[in-house]
Design a protein around this motif. Structure first.
Motif, PDB file in Angstrom:
ATOM      1  N   SER A 112       0.830  -1.203   0.000  1.00 22.13           N
ATOM      2  CA  SER A 112       0.000   0.000   0.000  1.00 22.13           C
ATOM      3  C   SER A 112       0.867   1.256   0.000  1.00 22.13           C
ATOM      4  O   SER A 112       0.614   2.194  -0.772  1.00 22.13           O
ATOM      5  N   GLN A 113       1.873   1.281   0.846  1.00 21.15           N
ATOM      6  CA  GLN A 113       2.763   2.441   0.917  1.00 21.15           C
ATOM      7  C   GLN A 113       3.517   2.650  -0.395  1.00 21.15           C
ATOM      8  O   GLN A 113       3.680   3.787  -0.863  1.00 21.15           O
ATOM      9  N   LEU A 114       3.968   1.554  -1.001  1.00 17.59           N
ATOM     10  CA  LEU A 114       4.730   1.668  -2.241  1.00 17.59           C
ATOM     11  C   LEU A 114       3.849   2.119  -3.404  1.00 17.59           C
ATOM     12  O   LEU A 114       4.294   2.909  -4.247  1.00 17.59           O
ATOM     13  N   VAL A 115       2.624   1.641  -3.473  1.00 15.99           N
ATOM     14  CA  VAL A 115       1.702   2.074  -4.535  1.00 15.99           C
ATOM     15  C   VAL A 115       1.393   3.559  -4.383  1.00 15.99           C
ATOM     16  O   VAL A 115       1.361   4.306  -5.372  1.00 15.99           O
ATOM     17  N   MET A 116       1.162   4.018  -3.163  1.00 15.04           N
ATOM     18  CA  MET A 116       0.903   5.443  -2.911  1.00 15.04           C
ATOM     19  C   MET A 116       2.119   6.290  -3.315  1.00 15.04           C
ATOM     20  O   MET A 116       1.964   7.360  -3.912  1.00 15.04           O
ATOM     21  N   LEU A 117       3.291   5.807  -2.998  1.00 16.09           N
ATOM     22  CA  LEU A 117       4.515   6.535  -3.340  1.00 16.09           C
ATOM     23  C   LEU A 117       4.710   6.581  -4.854  1.00 16.09           C
ATOM     24  O   LEU A 117       5.048   7.633  -5.409  1.00 16.09           O
ATOM     25  N   LEU A 118       4.480   5.468  -5.522  1.00 15.28           N
ATOM     26  CA  LEU A 118       4.618   5.422  -6.978  1.00 15.28           C
ATOM     27  C   LEU A 118       3.577   6.309  -7.654  1.00 15.28           C
ATOM     28  O   LEU A 118       3.885   7.029  -8.613  1.00 15.28           O
ATOM     29  N   GLY A 119       2.341   6.296  -7.156  1.00 17.20           N
ATOM     30  CA  GLY A 119       1.279   7.132  -7.732  1.00 17.20           C
ATOM     31  C   GLY A 119       1.539   8.615  -7.556  1.00 17.20           C
ATOM     32  O   GLY A 119       1.091   9.426  -8.367  1.00 17.20           O
ATOM     33  N   GLY A 120       2.252   9.007  -6.533  1.00 22.02           N
ATOM     34  CA  GLY A 120       2.555  10.415  -6.294  1.00 22.02           C
ATOM     35  C   GLY A 120       3.807  10.899  -7.000  1.00 22.02           C
ATOM     36  O   GLY A 120       4.181  12.062  -6.871  1.00 22.02           O
ATOM     37  N   THR A 124       7.660  12.482 -15.688  1.00 23.74           N
ATOM     38  CA  THR A 124       8.911  12.810 -16.391  1.00 23.74           C
ATOM     39  C   THR A 124      10.133  12.363 -15.589  1.00 23.74           C
ATOM     40  O   THR A 124      11.156  12.001 -16.172  1.00 23.74           O
ATOM     41  N   GLU A 125      10.043  12.391 -14.271  1.00 28.04           N
ATOM     42  CA  GLU A 125      11.164  11.921 -13.437  1.00 28.04           C
ATOM     43  C   GLU A 125      11.312  10.408 -13.524  1.00 28.04           C
ATOM     44  O   GLU A 125      12.427   9.888 -13.469  1.00 28.04           O
ATOM     45  N   LEU A 126      10.195   9.691 -13.655  1.00 26.97           N
ATOM     46  CA  LEU A 126      10.262   8.234 -13.732  1.00 26.97           C
ATOM     47  C   LEU A 126      10.901   7.753 -15.029  1.00 26.97           C
ATOM     48  O   LEU A 126      11.337   6.610 -15.116  1.00 26.97           O
ATOM     49  N   GLN A 127      10.979   8.620 -16.032  1.00 27.65           N
ATOM     50  CA  GLN A 127      11.578   8.237 -17.299  1.00 27.65           C
ATOM     51  C   GLN A 127      13.096   8.371 -17.284  1.00 27.65           C
ATOM     52  O   GLN A 127      13.758   7.874 -18.190  1.00 27.65           O
ATOM     53  N   THR A 128      13.663   9.005 -16.274  1.00 29.67           N
ATOM     54  CA  THR A 128      15.115   9.187 -16.210  1.00 29.67           C
ATOM     55  C   THR A 128      15.733   8.192 -15.222  1.00 29.67           C
ATOM     56  O   THR A 128      15.077   7.803 -14.242  1.00 29.67           O
ATOM     57  N   GLY A 130      18.039   8.792 -13.036  1.00 30.03           N
ATOM     58  CA  GLY A 130      18.144   9.460 -11.741  1.00 30.03           C
ATOM     59  C   GLY A 130      16.821   9.459 -10.993  1.00 30.03           C
ATOM     60  O   GLY A 130      16.784   9.315  -9.765  1.00 30.03           O
ATOM     61  N   GLY A 131      15.738   9.631 -11.733  1.00 26.68           N
ATOM     62  CA  GLY A 131      14.410   9.604 -11.117  1.00 26.68           C
ATOM     63  C   GLY A 131      14.070   8.229 -10.584  1.00 26.68           C
ATOM     64  O   GLY A 131      13.459   8.092  -9.520  1.00 26.68           O
ATOM     65  N   ARG A 132      14.478   7.187 -11.306  1.00 26.59           N
ATOM     66  CA  ARG A 132      14.235   5.812 -10.838  1.00 26.59           C
ATOM     67  C   ARG A 132      15.066   5.514  -9.593  1.00 26.59           C
ATOM     68  O   ARG A 132      14.591   4.852  -8.666  1.00 26.59           O
ATOM     69  N   THR A 133      16.299   6.000  -9.575  1.00 22.44           N
ATOM     70  CA  THR A 133      17.147   5.799  -8.397  1.00 22.44           C
ATOM     71  C   THR A 133      16.557   6.505  -7.184  1.00 22.44           C
ATOM     72  O   THR A 133      16.524   5.954  -6.080  1.00 22.44           O
ATOM     73  N   ALA A 134      16.075   7.733  -7.395  1.00 21.80           N
ATOM     74  CA  ALA A 134      15.444   8.480  -6.296  1.00 21.80           C
ATOM     75  C   ALA A 134      14.191   7.766  -5.808  1.00 21.80           C
ATOM     76  O   ALA A 134      13.927   7.715  -4.603  1.00 21.80           O
ATOM     77  N   LEU A 135      13.414   7.194  -6.750  1.00 24.81           N
ATOM     78  CA  LEU A 135      12.206   6.451  -6.365  1.00 24.81           C
ATOM     79  C   LEU A 135      12.587   5.220  -5.533  1.00 24.81           C
ATOM     80  O   LEU A 135      11.926   4.925  -4.534  1.00 24.81           O
ATOM     81  N   ALA A 136      13.650   4.521  -5.920  1.00 29.16           N
ATOM     82  CA  ALA A 136      14.091   3.345  -5.157  1.00 29.16           C
ATOM     83  C   ALA A 136      14.492   3.752  -3.740  1.00 29.16           C
ATOM     84  O   ALA A 136      14.196   3.042  -2.767  1.00 29.16           O
TER      85      ALA A 136
END
Length: 166
Positions: A112-120, A124-128, A130-136
């Motif tokens: 639940s927490q991870l889905v909420m974080l991914l949805g927020g 454009t950041e998820l396509q880079t 660096g954005g994926r690393t920050a999301l991880a």
């Protein structure tokens, strides 16, 4: 001729004793040499005195363990007024198997927490990279926060097995 044979027999017996004595002396010298070398290298002979303790300054290798979040995390992501989709397959890494067992127990809350974080997240950041690393890293903080609230050990990393945004 008989006198000649008796005189030579004790000479053979004397040679045999000399050869045995020489072999014993050589074996004794080799044994003392090995013992002396061990004493100089280790400071003492093995089995004598205190038992040697392994060096504590050398870190021991502990292999990582992994657990997969079986179902992918799927959610919508807002991008310039349009809805986009993100699908992420996630694995968790930890050195302590108890942390992974705790994550499995609390998986509904973690998902639940991870889905909420991914949805927020920003599309454009998820396509880079660096954005994926920050999301991880954000996902790692979120998972460890859930585990800390439950009094469980923390995990080390969140890994992406598959990452799709469209």
């Amino acid at each position: 001729m008989a006198e000649n044979n008796t005189a030579q027999a004790p000479a053979k017996k004397g040679k045999l004793k000399a050869i045995i004595a020489l072999v014993v002396i050589i074996l004794l010298a080799v044994g003392l040499s090995v013992a002396g070398t061990l004493w100089f290298l280790n400071g003492s002979l093995p089995g004598m005195g205190e038992a040697s303790e392994p060096e504590s300054s050398t870190p021991t290798f502990v292999p990582s363990s992994y657990t997969d979040i079986e179902k992918p995390l799927v959610t919508t992501v807002q991008a310039q007024g349009r809805q986009r989709y993100a699908q992420v397959h996630v694995s968790l890494e930890a050195k302590d198997p108890a942390a992974l067992a705790a994550a499995d127990v609390h998986m509904p809350l973690i998902r639940s927490q991870l889905v909420m974080l991914l949805g927020g997240s920003d599309f454009t950041e998820l396509q880079t990279p660096g954005g994926r690393t920050a999301l991880a890293e954000k996902m790692l903080e979120s998972v460890n926060q859930v585990l800390a609230q439950e009094g469980e050990p923390a995990i080390e990393r969140v890994l992406f097995r598959n990452f799709v945004v469209q």
